[in-house]
Design an enzyme around this catalytic site. Structure first.
Site, mmCIF file in Angstrom:
data_model
loop_
_atom_site.group_PDB
_atom_site.id
_atom_site.type_symbol
_atom_site.label_atom_id
_atom_site.label_comp_id
_atom_site.label_asym_id
_atom_site.label_seq_id
_atom_site.Cartn_x
_atom_site.Cartn_y
_atom_site.Cartn_z
ATOM 1 N N ASN A 152 0.815 -1.227 0.000
ATOM 2 C CA ASN A 152 0.000 0.000 0.000
ATOM 3 C C ASN A 152 0.844 1.270 0.000
ATOM 4 O OD1 ASN A 152 0.824 -0.586 2.626
ATOM 5 N ND2 ASN A 152 -0.957 0.375 3.539
ATOM 6 N N GLU A 462 7.689 1.204 16.641
ATOM 7 C CA GLU A 462 8.838 1.768 15.927
ATOM 8 C C GLU A 462 8.663 3.276 15.912
ATOM 9 O OE1 GLU A 462 10.270 -0.280 12.423
ATOM 10 O OE2 GLU A 462 9.370 -2.174 13.032
HETATM 11 O O1 6OD Z 1 3.657 6.569 8.938
HETATM 12 C C1 6OD Z 1 4.290 5.570 9.253
HETATM 13 O O2 6OD Z 1 5.412 5.605 9.738
HETATM 14 C C2 6OD Z 1 3.684 4.243 9.031
HETATM 15 N N1 6OD Z 1 4.361 3.192 9.552
HETATM 16 C C3 6OD Z 1 2.523 4.099 8.360
HETATM 17 C C4 6OD Z 1 1.897 2.866 8.157
HETATM 18 C C5 6OD Z 1 0.835 2.729 7.368
HETATM 19 C C6 6OD Z 1 0.243 1.445 7.114
HETATM 20 O O3 6OD Z 1 -0.469 1.209 6.148
#
Ligand code: 6OD
Length: 481
Positions: A152, A462
């Site tokens: 995605n 994280e």
């Molecule tokens: O913005 C971010 O660091 C992150 N890990 C977004 C994740 C999105 C999942 O679809």
């Protein structure tokens, strides 16, 4: 026809077993991808292992300098990365620029800063007899890390993991989704141009079997994964015999709570993004909207109007807001929920089917942005992650009821609360059983803050120093003085 290779110890490696990368926009074949079997996975892990000693002993500030150089090189080749993200995902080019590629640059800079500033805890311990001991912790890398990223936000999430992993002195073997192979291979050439040694970053392409060969390989010291809860669970089983650490960001069934005192226009703007961004294919997207009863009809009408104004189409057009879904299989899944919702008694307020966009696009995986009313938390469309441009609107009366409804899920990734009463915003946000709780905004990110979920939404956090905690081991040294 373009081909996409594995990258092992700086070499572009073909396997002979190729699969087609299909355009989600048109259904055309865009590229042929060389799939890695167990033998190539083994070579990639060996390459990462061979590079580990030199990379992990490279001084931290030199590693940080290299990461900043990587960010600069991505900026220099910005349009190439945008084209790769758009080709793989079909998302509008403007969104690939603003979200995916800009974040890739920011990720490398942020983790260069974080590692440069990182210190270790130390404790001076008083002992009987006036003596003392000094305890201090030394950080060392996990080793060879498997990085498994979804389709995605392929570049955003790849760099969100690779940057801190390399900052901490690890070497990596990356397996991108089979649906979005381009940017992982492109990133290899940027890392190499920036001066990151061969073998520090390796890429293997393929499907679940390639991922399984990677995570169950005895040479892997840890796994970071973003993707479905089902895959996370099978990765956990694969690493269990060797007790390897995992960091998982998994699915979500994210709720928004809209109070009657919310600022209507700002809330509609926020909800439109949070439901429909990236065609609903963001783990943080809202799929459940709880609306306080006095404004339910007004909010529903406003959101329907916003959904109708989304423009699906050619990703290169400046006025396109919404791309297709990633694959035919994924569209079939989302359409199953569209049908299921109606079987559960939903009123489809807008959308519900496949649009016709004319020649050139009708072979792609387009789907209508959709909103439902009339469902409740017992219905499967409100309990299972759909990962499409769709949300259910459900009325509530009291604050306690809204909190209970929002928390009534096995997932726990993100939520948002919309109100002009900031005290209520804080109060309700803190009662959400999630890793990320927004008030009057959505997907507003500070890369130093903790990111992750609870329940079926993941394990660990994280971001900033939290990433360092996952990608490194601490050894406490205790010296009697
Ligand atoms: O913005 C971010 O660091 C992150 N890990 C977004 C994740 C999105 C999942 O679809």
């Amino acid at each position: 026809m373009r081909t996409i290779s594995n990258v092992i110890a700086g070499e572009y490696v073909e396997s002979g077993a190729v699969y087609d990368k299909i355009s989600p926009v048109s259904g055309d074949v865009l590229a042929r991808v060389h799939e890695a079997g167990p033998e190539l996975v083994d070579r990639a892990v060996a390459a990462a292992r061979a590079a580990l000693e030199a990379w992990s002993t490279t001084p931290v500030l030199s590693r940080a300098t290299l990461l900043r150089r990587v960010a600069d090189r991505i900026e220099e080749r910005f349009d190439e990365f945008v084209a790769a993200v758009v080709g793989d995902t079909g998302k509008p080019a403007a969104q690939a620029r603003e979200l995916d590629v800009a974040r890739a640059v920011a990720n490398f800079r942020a983790f260069a800063d974080v590692i440069s500033a990182a210190g270790q805890p130390s404790f001076l311990t008083d002992l009987p007899g006036g003596r003392q001991a000094l305890n201090y912790a030394v950080r060392s890398p996990l080793g060879v890390v498997a990085v498994i990223v979804p389709w995605n936000l392929p570049l955003l999430l790849l760099t969100w993991k690779v940057a801190p992993a390399l900052a901490c002195g690890n070497t990596v073997v990356v397996k991108p989704s089979e649906l979005t192979p381009s940017t992982a291979t492109l990133l290899a050439s940027v890392l190499s141009d920036a001066g990151v040694p061969d073998g520090v970053y390796n890429v293997v392409h393929g499907f679940g079997a390639t991922g399984h060969a990677l995570v169950s390989h005895p040479g892997i010291d840890g796994v970071t994964f973003t993707g479905s809860t089902a895959t996370g669970s099978s990765i956990m089983a694969a690493v269990a015999p060797r007790v390897r650490p995992v960091s998982f960001e998994l699915g979500g069934k994210n709720a928004a709570i809209v109070f009657a005192d919310a600022s209507l226009d700002a809330t509609l703007d926020g909800l439109t993004r949070s439901v429909f961004a990236n065609t609903g294919q963001v783990c943080l997207c809202t799929e459940r909207v709880y609306v306080q009863r006095p404004i339910f009809d007004e909010l529903a009408a406003g959101l329907v109007e916003r959904a109708r104004s989304l423009r699906l189409g050619d990703p290169s057009r400046a006025d396109t807001t919404t791309g297709p879904l990633i694959s035919q299989e994924h569209r079939e899944k989302v359409l199953r929920y569209y049908r299921m919702a109606e079987e559960c008694g939903a009123k489809t307020l807008v959308g519900g089917g496949i649009p016709s966009l004319g020649a050139g696009l009708d072979g792609g995986w387009w789907i209508e942005p959709t909103l439902w009313a009339g469902l409740s938390n017992v219905d499967r469309p409100l309990r299972e992650e759909i990962f499409g441009p769709v949300a259910a609107l459900v009325p509530f009366d009291t604050e306690d009821e809204a909190v209970a409804l929002a928390n009534d899920t096995d997932y726990g990734l993100a939520s948002s609360v919309w109100t002009r009463d900031i005290s209520k915003g804080h109060r309700v946000a803190q009662r959400m059983r999630v890793g990320l709780s927004w008030v009057n905004t959505w997907f507003l990110r500070d890369l130093r803050s903790p990111f992750g979920g609870v329940g079926l939404s993941g394990i660990g956090r994280e971001g900033g120093g939290f990433s360092l905690d996952f990608y490194s081991e601490l050894t406490n040294v205790c010296v009697a003085l």
